[in-house]
Scaffold this active site. Structure first.
Site, mmCIF file in Angstrom:
data_model
loop_
_atom_site.group_PDB
_atom_site.id
_atom_site.type_symbol
_atom_site.label_atom_id
_atom_site.label_comp_id
_atom_site.label_asym_id
_atom_site.label_seq_id
_atom_site.Cartn_x
_atom_site.Cartn_y
_atom_site.Cartn_z
ATOM 1 N N SER A 193 0.847 -1.189 0.000
ATOM 2 C CA SER A 193 0.000 0.000 0.000
ATOM 3 C C SER A 193 0.891 1.250 0.000
ATOM 4 O O SER A 193 1.686 1.427 -0.922
ATOM 5 C CB SER A 193 -0.955 -0.037 1.195
ATOM 6 O OG SER A 193 -1.996 0.898 1.026
ATOM 7 N N ASP B 51 -9.635 -3.641 -5.600
ATOM 8 C CA ASP B 51 -9.088 -2.768 -4.567
ATOM 9 C C ASP B 51 -9.608 -1.350 -4.780
ATOM 10 O O ASP B 51 -9.445 -0.771 -5.853
ATOM 11 C CB ASP B 51 -7.556 -2.788 -4.644
ATOM 12 C CG ASP B 51 -6.883 -2.119 -3.460
ATOM 13 O OD1 ASP B 51 -7.556 -1.352 -2.745
ATOM 14 O OD2 ASP B 51 -5.683 -2.363 -3.250
ATOM 15 N N HIS C 86 -8.349 -4.768 -1.281
ATOM 16 C CA HIS C 86 -7.079 -4.224 -0.811
ATOM 17 C C HIS C 86 -6.329 -5.207 0.076
ATOM 18 O O HIS C 86 -5.101 -5.230 0.088
ATOM 19 C CB HIS C 86 -7.343 -2.922 -0.034
ATOM 20 C CG HIS C 86 -6.117 -2.134 0.262
ATOM 21 N ND1 HIS C 86 -5.335 -1.573 -0.724
ATOM 22 C CD2 HIS C 86 -5.520 -1.798 1.440
ATOM 23 C CE1 HIS C 86 -4.324 -0.919 -0.169
ATOM 24 N NE2 HIS C 86 -4.411 -1.040 1.130
#
Length: 697
Positions: free
Chosen positions: A550, A637, A670
């Site tokens: 991320s 995501d 995600h």
């Protein structure tokens, strides 16, 4: 060896502040395009082909992880009302089964549950495996029972896009009620159990509106309780442990504001503002009753960089403030959690989490002591306003996840459970320590190390190292145990965490020095940590793999450009590697909210220029000797869109990077794939690739 997919180039100009950037791969943003899906399928096929030789190793690692996990297991029960609530897992099942059993009056010692042994009086509330049946992805959002224990609320997500459908079950009859609320951010019961409070999101995926749904009524008739119009602010809500107030909170990365609704009155009454928002001031509140008076304990950073705790009257919160725990530079106050007779204070000092008990009468804080030099400890699972025990969670790099109950009368820590690790695991066979690197500006940056002692101490001889980093949002990478990590340590790999600026390990200033126009400190800190490990003889560049996900994936992309020669491999999970394109577009999910973290390049030429100077995608270097790179992403995501790593990989290949792979999950979000066996297989895939890079395959 197969040929890597070559993405089509199509000129698309982006013009801001007099700068023109031609983005040839922006066409990949068309998620429904057959050409895009075909390209991602080709990327996956190429990755499969290039890693096919690792299949036996992947299976071996998966079996190692599986073999260390007690597959049929139970959590430590938590008492709420007249019930003990717990979850259990069964061998062969992907998801948890959520259960409860009746509690004897005044018995606060949780029953000892034995794996595989039926629990007397068990009531299954929700079987995640049954819920997931027929779906490629399943994630459980909200999960709660009503105060009177007669109703269950749960909220599944079947896509990975973090939009949850709220459902309700009558626990006395087993009937699923007709009340079903789709596309929410989650919700909870009102104290009387007759209504649900929930949030919905705007088109940018921002929770912005709070609703009240009365059971048995049409969702179209739900009452709007609150709306936050400012696109920079998220909305959330909850009920105080005392069950006295509904708290509505809105906040950006740097500013917050809270409202109260007294639940003794009309829940639809206009919420009462506590403190008006002031740019750069964050605060959170808890309710306590002290000497018969309703008080709010407010944690804030108004002229207190590392926060202070004050007490105010609930009836007049903007009146006189009494300082309870003063601001102390370097001691970052994180949270205050109020109970009937005391409060729990969570804070951070010297780079580690701490827990203290606050006496309402004297304002003194009693810190709880733990023996290990590196550890994590935090309050967990304490729903009751008054109980004789305080539930705590604890872990370190070498100690598996542990549940303690603190006996509030004696201050004794009662061990309730330590995560079982099968296969002959001995904590004493592993060691952990902290070292310090020196950044380019002279700042000392902590590095945590964990290793298996039979291979010697770090620095005795060069060893393969797995260096992890994050460094954003004041999020700290604290000591924690990982079963999967044992597959690395047992092969002689040293696992290290670079606690770079932008995280919160060393207090609020540590965060401030790694965000906005100081963001590059995050990247140079990580390179300095890598260099320190080489210079001190712990490893060498050809035996060093970096990992981040991320915002930590942004870190990976940045250091790949900054110092490609420093690493043998880089694993980037759901990486934020095209930040400027995303943060320039306020229509994308979460963009406006992110301006407090990265800056606003849409309206600020200086921010635009600074972000452009470090954006991994835009700074790929022609002909640079990039290390081997594996990018992991998911098509659903909503936080870091799949298009960012897809474009980045295409650009790296175009620049001549020899070994770059993209793996895109076609039914996940995600957090990656759902289900424990699936997640173990995904981690085995990543570790096998890493071992191949390190010469351990």
């Amino acid at each position: 060896m197969t040929n890597a997919p070559i993405a089509a180039r199509r000129s698309q100009l982006r013009t801001h502040h007099g700068d023109v950037f031609d983005d040839p791969y922006e066409w990949m943003r068309e998620k429904e395009s057959p050409e895009l899906i075909s390209h991602l399928d080709a990327e996956n096929a190429h990755t499969d082909a290039m890693t096919a030789h690792l299949e036996p190793l992947r299976e071996q690692i998966f079996q190692e992880i599986k073999g260390r996990v007690q597959e049929t297991d139970l959590s430590v029960p938590t008492r709420r009302g007249d019930w003990w609530y717990y979850s259990r897992s069964e061998e062969g099942a992907q998801y948890s089964i959520h259960c409860r059993a009746a509690a004897a009056p005044d018995d606060w010692t949780p029953p000892v549950l034995e794996p595989g042994v039926p629990v007397p009086g068990e009531q299954i509330l929700l079987d995640g495996n049954a819920e997931a049946e027929g779906h490629e992805f399943f994630s459980l959002g909200s999960f709660a029972t009503s105060d009177d224990a007669t109703r269950l609320l749960w909220a599944p997500d079947y896509e990975g896009d973090e939009l949850y459908t709220i459902k309700v079950r009558d626990l006395t009859t087993g009937e699923t009620l007709a009340d079903e609320i789709p596309r929410t951010g989650g919700g909870f019961f009102t104290p009387d159990g007759n209504a649900i409070i929930y949030t919905t999101r705007d088109e940018a995926w921002r929770p912005d509106t709070l609703w009240l749904h009365r059971l048995g009524t049409d969702v179209a008739d739900d009452v709007k309780l609150f709306h936050e119009p400012d696109e920079r602010f998220w909305l959330g809500a909850g009920i105080t442990r005392s069950r006295r107030y509904l708290v509505i909170g809105v906040g950006s990365s740097v500013t917050s504001e809270e409202y109260l609704v007294d639940l003794a009155g009309d829940i639809t009454a206009e919420p009462r503002l506590v403190w008006p928002r002031t740019e750069g001031v964050e605060y959170s509140l808890e309710h306590a009753v002290v000497d018969g008076e309703d008080r709010l304990y407010i944690l804030h950073n108004d002229n207190a960089l590392d926060f202070e705790l004050v007490s105010v009257s609930a009836a007049d919160p903007r009146g006189q403030r009494r300082v309870v725990v003063p601001h102390t530079p370097g001691r970052r106050l994180l949270d205050a959690d109020c109970f009937r007779d005391f409060a729990v204070l969570a804070y951070r000092s010297e780079g580690l989490e701490r827990i203290g008990l606050l006496d309402y009468a004297t304002d003194t804080v009693e810190e709880l002591a733990f023996e290990e030099p590196l550890f994590s400890a935090w309050p967990a699972g304490n729903p009751e306003w008054h109980a004789p025990f305080l539930r705590l969670a604890y872990a370190s790099f070498v100690t598996p996840s542990t549940v303690y109950d603190l006996d509030l009368a004696t201050r004794d820590l009662v061990l309730r459970k330590r995560q079982p690790v099968l296969g002959g695991f001995e904590p004493g066979a592993y060691a952990q320590e902290r070292r310090w690197a020196t950044a380019s500006d002279g700042t000392r940056v902590p590095i945590s190390l964990v290793w298996k002692t039979s291979f010697g101490s770090p620095g005795d001889e060069t060893r393969p190292v797995h260096l992890y980093g994050y460094g954003s949002y004041e999020h700290s990478i604290d000591p924690g145990f990982s079963v999967a990590r044992l597959s690395e340590l047992d092969r002689g790999v040293i696992f290290a965490v670079a606690h770079v600026r932008g995280g919160g390990e060393m207090g609020r200033q540590w965060y401030e020095d790694g965000k906005l126009l100081a963001k590059k400190n995050t990247f140079t800190d990580f390179v300095a940590c890598a260099q320190h490990l080489v210079d001190s003889g712990v490893t060498s560049a050809d035996r060093l793999v970096a990992e981040g996900g991320s915002a930590g994936g942004l870190l990976m992309g940045a250091v790949a450009n900054l110092a490609p020669e420093a690493f043998a491999g880089i694993l980037a999970s759901v990486p934020f590697v095209d930040p400027l394109t995303s943060i320039l577009d306020p229509s994308l999910p979460l963009t406006v909210i992110e301006w407090d973290e990265w800056g606003d390049p849409l309206h600020g030429a200086d921010v635009y220029a600074y972000m452009k100077s470090y954006s991994p995608y835009e700074n790929v270097r022609e002909g640079a000797a990039y290390p081997r790179i594996l990018a992991m992403t998911s098509i659903n995501d909503t936080r870091v869109l799949y298009v960012e790593p897809a474009k980045w990989v295409a650009r790296l290949r175009e620049a001549g990077a020899a070994d770059v792979l993209l793996k895109c999950e076609m039914a996940a979000g995600h957090g990656g794939v759902s289900g424990r066996y699936n997640s173990w297989k995904e981690r085995a895939f990543e570790l096998a690739w890493m071992f191949d890079v390190l010469g351990l395959a």
